[in-house]
Structures are given as C-alpha cells and as structure tokens.
Design an enzyme around this catalytic site. Sequence first.
Site, PDB file in Angstrom:
ATOM      1  CE  LYS A 114     -31.287 -44.388 -55.251  1.00  0.00           C
ATOM      2  NZ  LYS A 114     -30.283 -43.763 -56.105  1.00  0.00           N
ATOM      3  CB  SER A 145     -28.887 -43.129 -59.338  1.00  0.00           C
ATOM      4  OG  SER A 145     -29.550 -44.209 -58.707  1.00  0.00           O
TER       5      SER A 145
END
Length: 588
Positions: free
Chosen positions: A194, A387
Amino acid sequence: MKFLGNVLAVIVGLFVFTILSILVSFGILGALVATGEKEVTVKENTVLHINLNGRTIVERTNEEDLDLSGFGNPFGSDMSAGLVNLKKAISAASSDDNIKGIYLNVGLVFAGQANLLELRNELNKFKESGKFILAYDEAYTEGGYYLASVADELYLNPLGGIDFNGFASETIFMTGFFEKVGIKPVVFRVGDFKSAVEPFILKEMSEENRLQTESFLNEINAQALKGVAESRGIPLDSITQINNQMLVRKPEDAVKYGLANDLAYEDEIHGKIREKLGIGEEDKISTINVTDYNKTVKSKNLASVNRIAVILAEGQIVSGDMDGVISSEKFANEIRKARKNDDIKAIVLRVNSPGGSILASEVIWREMVEAKKAKPLIVSMGEVAASGGYYISAPADTIVAQPNTITGSIGIFGLFFNVQELVNDKLGITTDVVETGKLSDFMNPGRELSEVEKNIIQSSIEDGYETFISKVAEGRNMSTEEVKAVASGRVWTGTQALERGLVDVLGGLDDAIRIAAEKIEAGDDYRVLYYPAQKPWFEVLMSDLENNVSTRIIKSQVGDAYPYFKKVQDLKHLQGIQVRMPQEIIIK
C-alpha cells in the site's frame, strides 16, 4: 509595487481572456445555429473519419457531442471523446453500405491501455466486414501506435516518428519539498504494497512498490506487443526486440521493421483513399465524423421490455454530490433508482477509478449489495478499478476486466500532516489550546501526535482493512485468508486478477452487457440505457471554460512547476481514511 503590478496583470489577463472566450463561444454558437437545422445524411461511398489527435478518451460524452475541431480547440485544453460514442459509430459503420472504410488519425490520442484495447477490439470487428481501415499521422505515441496498428495500412510522415520503446511509470516524491517547508507527514497503513503514501515519506520507490510496478508494466507491455505483432504480421520475438532496443529511431526504420507500410504526405494518403473508393484525382472524398454519424444511427430495440442500466462510474471516490468524480450520494442514488425501477431488469456498473474515501466507498458498496438482491449485477472494469474501485465492485455477481486493466490494491491508509515547524518556526505563528478532555484537541496538525492518538488512528486503519477484506471475501465467496493472500495493497493486471479469483471474465463493457442479457434470458432483445443522465452540452462547455480559465492563470504563475503544484493541491482529497491506489500511475 511589483507584487501589486503582478496582481493587476493577472486580473486584467483574466478579464481579457474571459471576454475573448465568451466571444469565441458566441462565434461557435452562431456557427451551430447556422448549421444545426441541417439533417445529417450519409452519402454513398463515404469514409468514417476518426480523428482523436489531442483528445482524451473518457467513458462517454454528451449524445449531442459537438465536434469543435474546426475552431482550432479555442479553449486550449484536451477535448474528450467518449468510448461509448466511438464504439457505437464503428459498430454501425460495419453494416452500413454507404460507409466504405475508416480513416484513422489517432497518433496523439490520450488514453489508458484498457480503453485503447476496447476501441481496438471494435476496430478489429469492423475489419471482419471486409471494409478498409487506413491510418496516417505525423507522429505516434506508444498508445497511439498501439491503436493505429490495427489498420490494414499504416503510414507515417517522412519527417515524423513513432514512439515505440516500451512503457515507463514515473512517481513524483514530495518528501524533499515537505522537509524544506517544514511539514512532517505521519502515515498509517496496512499492507506492504500500500504505497500510496510513499510520495510523502520516501524519495524513491520501496522494493515492494518497484516489484509490483515492474510486474504490471511488463504484463501490459507484453499484451500490447502481442496485439501489434498480430496486426502487423510480425513475429512476436521480432517485435519484442524492436521495442526493447528502440530500433525505430528515424522514420525509415518504421518501414524497415514493418511498423509502417510506407512514408507519405497527407495529400498522398488522400490519393490512396480515392483509389480505394474508386474515384478520380479531382473528386472530393466524402467523409463523416463520429459526432455527425452517430446522429444517423438509430438505437436498437427501443420498445424492448428487457432494459439494462449501465451506470458509468469514472474518477476518484469522494463523499457528497459532485460532478467529475464518483461521489457517494450521486452514485448511490443512481444504483438505488435502477434497483427500484421495475423496467430495469439488470444493472451493469462500469468502474474506472483508482479509489478514494473508504466512507464514500462504503456508501456505494451498500447500494451495490441491495441491488444484487433485486436483480443481476455485473461490473465492467475499465482502465483502472483498484482499491476503492475494487471495494465497490466486490458485491457483483460477475466481474469483467480487460487483460490490461489495473485492479486489486486491496489495502488502506491514513495520512496526517504535522505543520508545527512550518507555522511556528518559518511563519512565526503560535497557538494555545484549552481542553475539556484529554483528547479534545485530537489530531491537531499544529503539534506532534501523542502515542495515544497514533494508536487510535492505527487501530481505525486496521479495523478498516479487516472490513475491506471481509467485504471482498463476502462478495467473491472467498475466505478472508484467501483474500489476504492477494491483498496487502498489491496491484494486479486483469489477467493476474483472473488467475487469483478477483475477476471472473476477461473482456470489455460489451461483454458485461452480454452477460447481463444472458442472466435475464433476453437473447438479442434488450435495450441499454446509460446513467447518470448527461448535462446539456452548453452547460458542460461553459463549465470546462471556467475550469480552464483558473488553470491557465495558475500555470502562468507557476510555469513548469504546475505538476508539482497540482500534486500538493490534490492533497485536499486525501482527507479521512483512504482506499486508494498505490500511486497515480501514468504509463508513458
């Protein structure tokens, strides 16, 4: 006085530019009024001219989209072309006896690889009709050439060029800037991959981010090379070598290695088109653009009771009701209306988003879950559905993605900026606070966060990650362990996502619509309706004009630093907990 002079110059410039823009607008309106009453017809022996140079491909533009190319792009911005509109014209032209072929000018088109693939596939279908496709340009970008290579014949200007050397993705890192101005980013995240926060805390890519970026870039480049090799009749090994070593370095190289049929000037290309149409050198070539041609194309199955709603969701995901983004209020309402409308038999959500607010994603996710209970729900992924874009896609019965779609990135982060040094030391501003509780001054950006505050925030991030994982597991019928194995914020291509169970089918929007039609057993008897409803073209035109005025002023002040200025400006969209892609991926 110099500062005052600059301010006055900006004001005067704004005033003059606004007046000129209004005059140009009225000039356009006058021309439209003069020509708007004419009925568009397609003459015999006509060529469909698709000119996408300087245009950005988006999901859809207005049904009464205006072709303003004849006005020299008066607003100084890249004009948009709708993928839906383009495909509609190409599909209709394939069975129209009056259309003999397509003339492509797409060398400088702005689009992601998935949208180019979708358009390319439509052009390949057109070729099955036996009609010609001829491409010509003075210069080709990598994406432009990928699209143009589908043509039967491809030509290049004798002094032109083809950018054919593979893909690169560059990330802007802001860490040095923050150090200079006295801002300390504080990051909270879950997932080794991430890396959306990396530009704020690092000065170069982490090994994890470099690994995933190399993985999807190589995959996308390989898919592009395979398409070019097939269309141009060049062995894949040869085309890969040409690409890896950038062997096309001058126009003659393009012909030598088979990427172009020949070098030619535009008037010579017109001669070739005349030959294909069987007309003389002095005869005028009958052409029609996509905008005009679509006015002649009738929608199919207007009376069909089998209606499929296609909801086009494009942009970052934010809370509220705003245009130009996937705003939770607007899109939750669109999904809800489609669910409650008995005339709508199935829903297709077309997602083209890098993600955004987890709260906004959750609001849309809830409506997707409710819609799935009521009728078939299909997701079609465009260039990117990562996402938050994946979060809202997870509840679907079937997820369809292109092989080169960028998806996944199942992870979460939070970002806090400590501006104490900037405010206190550099600006000389101090503050004092009175509190009624130990955490009444929670997350004050004018000081360091306490360990208690950090623990609270990190706990929220971890809870959000577990929620994200559980939502994906529920929607995909996977265990949480299976989801975590492919999560951790990592980005995948559509092909890689299919192998890992995150995607069901490889294909485009038409494939998603076909699946929806199969689920309602409609056969070929169905009608597609697109949402949200589009604003009148003039309202869109004036909105674009307003945005371009402000952008021009800022660019005139900051010059080459504008990309970095915009990066800082975009920080305002990172409020709250985010489910967003690792980085803003620009493939070039």
